[in-house]
Enzyme design. Structure first.
Site, PDB file in Angstrom:
ATOM      1  CD  GLU A  86      -6.299  15.030  13.472  1.00  0.00           C
ATOM      2  OE1 GLU A  86      -5.719  14.338  12.656  1.00  0.00           O
ATOM      3  OE2 GLU A  86      -6.298  16.133  13.383  1.00  0.00           O
ATOM      4  CG  ASP A  87      -9.697  16.613  10.828  1.00  0.00           C
ATOM      5  OD1 ASP A  87      -9.366  15.652  10.320  1.00  0.00           O
ATOM      6  OD2 ASP A  87      -9.407  17.552  10.285  1.00  0.00           O
ATOM      7  NE  ARG A 106      -8.869  15.810   5.543  1.00  0.00           N
ATOM      8  CZ  ARG A 106      -9.036  15.980   6.732  1.00  0.00           C
ATOM      9  NH1 ARG A 106      -8.274  15.194   7.671  1.00  0.00           N
ATOM     10  NH2 ARG A 106      -9.475  17.001   7.317  1.00  0.00           N
TER      11      ARG A 106
END
Ligand SMILES: *[C@@H]1O[C@H](CO)[C@@H](O)[C@H](O)[C@H]1NC(C)=O
Ligand SMILES: *[C@@H]1O[C@H](CO)[C@@H](O)[C@H](O)[C@H]1NC(C)=O
Length: 292
Positions: free
Chosen positions: A205-206, A251
């Site tokens: 989400e970041d 990621r």
């Protein structure tokens, strides 16, 4: 008197006070309203001026004094209308208000928020410089755990990089703040497919927030403080997802997925960090953060 209250209202805005008090009274006007008010108030349509005008005009043409006194009230009304129209025209011209496009229109709502509650620690550090940052960089994601995206030529893929590098293109939201408009952009304007994907994977989400902001502003985030890591002491009991070895791979997958969905790589890398000039002079302030 009107100017005085305008000045007070501007003062409140500059100080970064809350826009409304608890009773719902507005404490300050937006920058645009201030501009309109300033132009509208800068006129001579008022009662004392009527007397001055009458004296001057009668001095110039004494024979027409009667005519002047007849139309005096009307001129005051006409003058007032002119002032109001001037305010309307003033707001059409591109002023600082439109400078940053989409984002700056929300400047009056400046109130930074963060994605996670962890950043209350960061808030304390930033308390001092926050006022400055919020007025100078209202459109940036500001914080410190920074990351970089890299292109892997051999794999034709984007890679998420968390090693110590000079450049940074992402700020993790654990210790960061940003304009609350971006929360709206994230949840309301980002295609549901992407947001759902993040929710399903419970990760990235970041990174997505960095993508959303970079997509809107075409600017890099602003790294502050020499700190590289952020550890939330309150959260230390929980198992962190970043401990999982598959984390970095996932990621990178996130970045590649976002690039595909955004249709481009919006992130911008910079070698830049902002610190208060005297940040080393007050070690007490730095003790607010747990030592890492
Ligand atoms: C966020 O953290 C602060 C400090 O620990 C706490 O007082 C506050 O209740 C927390 N807020 C939420 C929404 O969890
Ligand atoms: C990126 O920004 C543009 C506007 O600048 C917007 O139209 C588009 O929907 C955004 N992309 C995503 C995936 O949110």
């Amino acid at each position: 008197m009107a100017f005085q209250s305008l000045a007070t209202s501007k003062g409140y805005r500059d100080m970064g006070r809350e826009k409304c008090d608890c009773d719902g009274n507005q404490k300050w006007l937006s920058e645009l309203s201030e501009t309109i008010m300033t132009y509208a108030l800068c006129g001579f349509a008022n009662i004392p001026t009527m007397g001055i005008m009458l004296g001057t005009m009668a001095g110039l043409a004494p024979k027409r004094k009667k005519v002047f006194s007849k139309i005096l009230a009307k001129t005051c009304v006409a003058g007032t209308i002119c002032c109001l129209i001037r305010g309307c025209i003033a707001c059409i011209f591109p002023s600082g208000h439109f400078k940053l496009g989409k984002v700056n229109i929300y400047e009056q709502h400046i109130k930074f928020e963060s994605m996670t509650n962890q950043s209350f620690v960061a808030r304390e550090i930033f308390a001092e410089i926050r006022q400055k940052i919020s007025s100078e960089y209202p459109d940036r994601l500001v914080g410190y755990p920074n990351r970089l995206h890299l292109w892997e030529e051999d794999k034709k893929n984007w890679k998420y990089e968390s090693e110590w590098t000079n450049a940074n293109s992402m700020i993790l939201t654990g210790a960061a703040f940003y304009h609350k408009y971006y929360s709206h952009a994230y949840y309301q304007q980002t295609p549901a497919k992407i947001v759902d994907w993040v929710d399903d994977h419970m990760n990235c989400e970041d990174i997505l927030m960095n993508f959303v902001i970079a997509n809107l502003t075409a600017k890099a985030p602003l790294k502050v403080s020499p700190r590289k890591k952020f550890k939330c002491t309150e959260c230390s009991q929980q198992v962190s997802i970043s401990v999982d070895p598959g984390h970095m791979v996932e990621r990178s997958e996130c970045i590649n997925f976002f690039v595909e969905e955004f249709g481009k790589m919006p992130l911008k890398a910079v070698e830049f960090r902002a610190d208060p000039v005297l940040y080393k002079d007050d070690p007490e302030k730095h003790m607010l953060l747990p030592l890492l």
